[in-house]
Design a protein around this motif. Structure first.
Motif, mmCIF file in Angstrom:
data_model
loop_
_atom_site.group_PDB
_atom_site.id
_atom_site.type_symbol
_atom_site.label_atom_id
_atom_site.label_comp_id
_atom_site.label_asym_id
_atom_site.label_seq_id
_atom_site.Cartn_x
_atom_site.Cartn_y
_atom_site.Cartn_z
ATOM 1 N N UNK A 57 0.861 -1.183 0.000
ATOM 2 C CA UNK A 57 0.000 0.000 0.000
ATOM 3 C C UNK A 57 0.894 1.228 0.000
ATOM 4 N N UNK A 58 0.720 2.097 -0.983
ATOM 5 C CA UNK A 58 1.476 3.346 -1.059
ATOM 6 C C UNK A 58 0.744 4.400 -0.234
ATOM 7 N N UNK A 59 1.453 5.027 0.681
ATOM 8 C CA UNK A 59 0.835 6.010 1.564
ATOM 9 C C UNK A 59 0.397 7.277 0.833
ATOM 10 N N UNK A 60 0.897 7.491 -0.383
ATOM 11 C CA UNK A 60 0.487 8.647 -1.173
ATOM 12 C C UNK A 60 -0.943 8.514 -1.685
ATOM 13 N N UNK A 61 -1.418 7.278 -1.839
ATOM 14 C CA UNK A 61 -2.761 7.005 -2.343
ATOM 15 C C UNK A 61 -3.506 6.215 -1.281
ATOM 16 N N UNK B 93 -5.733 2.774 -2.325
ATOM 17 C CA UNK B 93 -5.233 1.731 -3.225
ATOM 18 C C UNK B 93 -4.377 0.743 -2.451
ATOM 19 N N UNK B 94 -4.814 -0.505 -2.457
ATOM 20 C CA UNK B 94 -4.104 -1.594 -1.804
ATOM 21 C C UNK B 94 -3.907 -2.673 -2.859
ATOM 22 N N UNK B 95 -2.696 -3.144 -3.028
ATOM 23 C CA UNK B 95 -2.377 -4.108 -4.077
ATOM 24 C C UNK B 95 -2.026 -5.443 -3.444
#
Length: 75
Positions: free
Chosen positions: A57-61, A64-66
């Motif tokens: 999970x990118x903290x910028x978004x 959105x969890x991949x």
């Protein structure tokens, strides 16, 4: 993503995972935990056995969890 043992041993290689599910709501997960921040990324792990990482999970978004297809069982 690299396994903890490979990272500790100084192994520069890791698994190349190209196929992911995109999950928009973290409450869709039933039993997933998150690691501490690694830069601006948190890795997803199994909350029962702490196996992983199973995704990221990118903290910028925030929405959105991949989840890596190769790291989970699915039907």
């Amino acid at each position: 993503m690299r396994k903890k043992a490979a990272a500790a041993a100084g192994g520069g290689g890791g698994d190349v995972l190209r196929e992911h599910w995109l999950v928009r709501d973290m409450f869709s997960f039933e039993n997933v935990g998150f690691t501490r921040d690694v830069g601006n990324v948190k890795f997803l792990v199994c909350a029962d056995c702490e196996a992983g990482p199973i995704g990221w999970h990118c903290l910028d978004d925030k929405d959105s969890f991949y989840v890596a297809l190769e790291r989970v069982a699915h039907e």
